[in-house]
Scaffold this active site. Structure first.
Site, PDB file in Angstrom:
ATOM      1  CB  SER A   9      91.159  39.329  18.541  1.00 19.39           C
ATOM      2  OG  SER A   9      92.262  39.479  17.680  1.00 19.39           O
ATOM      3  CG  ASP A  16      94.296  37.536  14.900  1.00 17.30           C
ATOM      4  OD1 ASP A  16      93.999  37.330  13.709  1.00 17.30           O
ATOM      5  OD2 ASP A  16      93.977  38.587  15.495  1.00 17.30           O
ATOM      6  CG  ASP A  53      89.741  38.579  14.828  1.00 11.47           C
ATOM      7  OD1 ASP A  53      90.978  38.432  14.966  1.00 11.47           O
ATOM      8  OD2 ASP A  53      89.182  39.670  14.978  1.00 11.47           O
ATOM      9  CG  ASP A  90      92.145  41.503  13.722  1.00 13.92           C
ATOM     10  OD1 ASP A  90      92.809  40.526  14.149  1.00 13.92           O
ATOM     11  OD2 ASP A  90      91.641  42.361  14.479  1.00 13.92           O
TER      12      ASP A  90
END
Length: 482
Positions: A90, A237, A239, A241
């Site tokens: 992440s 960010d 990734d 999410d």
């Protein structure tokens, strides 16, 4: 062993999240699954870890669908009716990586993680040689992007809004991460004019650190501020999410204001008799105010455990229309996963339609759709402090705070389910909770006189830390704030 945190397994890829661990985790999952979709973000270590996961899953007896690079929410979408493994750390630095596990669109719960952890610790034998699974390359990214577009259009229809963004100007900072493959494409398909920053996937994150903060988003903020016409800024960010929103002045919109805007509109668009929004104890009262105004109610759950809060409401017969904590949102009508790409699409739809109905036609600043959405939200001053406290002393400190603060603020309503939270008649509140990952006690507060409230609360917490045996700093100066 303590493998899992609140967001899967994370750590340095050379020392903790190694191919050997990935192999063991993959085999542990393969024992339960028939089919596992495996995806990864753009980190340099992702290819090796994906190979190890696939070897583990197939040698455990399950079939692998290799999805390659895609956002975490896309992997979650693909894990419906099957298992899923996402290799991502992440917003962590580039040398880290992680393993996040899904089943039927949801992250593994604590019980399932404990079962996997036990198998990893004990070790598991491969399945019989003639029961090993196979691997197939699949293309899932375009399917996910199309699903987000369709969902945003359906949301617009349910909210009595136009789904076409009609040239809305949006600047997206993709952080050299997985948003590069999804958010700009989705918004363009919806009709927005999109400028994408840091939109090439690069596991070194050369454009900016992968964690979106006011300081790391400085280029995005400056770019948005330079435009004369209203522009919405979106930061992701690594990734995709998480999502951060930047207003036309280049300022980061408070995360709780974003939650309040989304929560209110989901409640208004719902035809449920009792629409529920799930959030966390550190979330602002501005969310409660807007949800109540729209005809819904708010339920809170532990930070990092939105899924548990949703299940609790559902077990009691309620319907959750939206769930969120700072920067992370779940859109239940789309799926039970955290999805920053879906949030970007839904917020853009709301902004585009708010522009059609300015709060004050004579006030130029109110012609900004985002400003119009923020207008009804009461944004009181907000602060967060961290006070040093050894982990072993946290229960004693919280017990002492629970005894002292209600006496100091006798007119406050006290809730001790997730720490110690005090709510006041004027909408002010404060929360004291121990960090689950660091040696700190966190203090959150929102009030028109926030500095006075924080001062009074931190004094109480610091005294409780000092009074607790073993909680003095080694330099003898007592607790410190950060």
């Amino acid at each position: 062993m303590g493998l899992f945190g609140t967001a899967g397994i994370r750590g340095d890829a050379r020392r903790s999240v190694t191919p050997a661990l990935a192999l063991a985790v993959g085999r542990a999952i393969g024992l339960d699954a028939e089919e596992v979709v495996v995806g990864r973000d753009g980190r340099e270590t992702g290819t090796a870890l994906a190979g190890a996961i696939e070897a583990g899953v197939t040698s455990g007896g399950a079939r692998v669908l290799r999805a390659e690079q895609l956002p975490t929410p896309a992997l979650a979408y693909a894990s419906r009716d099957r298992h899923g493994v996402m290799l991502t750390a992440s917003h962590n630095p580039p040398q880290d990586n992680g393993i996040k596990l899904f089943a039927n669109g949801e992250e593994f719960d604590a019980e399932t993680e404990a079962r996997i952890e036990g198998r990893v610790e004990r070790g598991t034998e491969p399945a019989p040689w003639d029961d090993w699974g196979t691997t197939e390359r699949v293309e899932l990214l375009s399917v996910y992007r199309s699903a987000v577009v369709e969902y945003a259009r359906a949301f617009a229809a349910g909210a009595d809004s136009a789904s076409d963004l009609d040239g809305l100007s949006v600047v997206v900072d993709c952080a050299n991460g997985m948003a590069s493959l999804a958010t700009p494409q989705v918004l363009r398909e919806l009709g927005a004019h999109v400028v994408a920053l840091n939109a090439n996937v690069d596991g070194h994150f050369p454009g900016r650190p992968s964690k979106p903060t006011p300081s790391t988003l400085s280029d995005l903020r400056a770019f948005v501020d330079d435009h004369d016409d209203p522009v919405v800024g979106i930061g992701h960010d690594g990734d995709a999410d998480r999502i951060v929103i930047v207003d036309g002045d280049g300022e980061v919109v408070h995360e709780d204001t974003v939650l309040a805007i989304l929560a209110e509109h989901y409640v208004r668009a719902s035809d449920e008799d009792d629409p529920v929004v799930v959030t966390t104890p550190n979330a602002s009262g501005r969310i409660d105010e807007r949800v109540k105004e729209a005809g819904g109610r708010v339920e809170r759950t532990r930070l990092g455990y939105l899924h548990d809060g949703i299940k609790t409401v559902q077990s009691e017969g309620g319907t959750v229309v939206f769930a969120g904590e700072p920067w992370k949102h779940i859109h239940p009508a789309f799926g039970p996963w955290i999805d920053g790409v879906a949030s970007a699409a839904v917020l853009s739809v709301l902004v585009a339609n708010a522009e059609e109905e300015p709060v004050d036609p004579q006030a130029e600043s109110e012609r900004d759709g985002l400003a119009a959405l923020r207008h009804p939200v009461t944004e009181r001053p907000y602060r967060k402090e961290s006070i040093e406290c050894p982990d072993e002393c946290k229960p004693m400190v919280l017990k002492r705070v629970q005894e002292v603060l209600p006496r100091r603020f006798p007119n406050a309503v006290v809730d001790t389910e997730y720490g110690v939270r005090l709510d006041f008649d004027d909408g002010s509140w404060t929360l004291i909770r121990p960090s689950g990952t660091e040696p700190y006690v966190r203090v959150y507060a929102e009030s028109a006189t926030v500095d006075e409230l924080v001062s009074a609360v931190t004094d109480t917490v610091e005294q409780a830390v000092t009074d607790a045996d073993g909680c003095l700093r080694t330099d003898g100066q007592g607790p410190s704030k950060r």
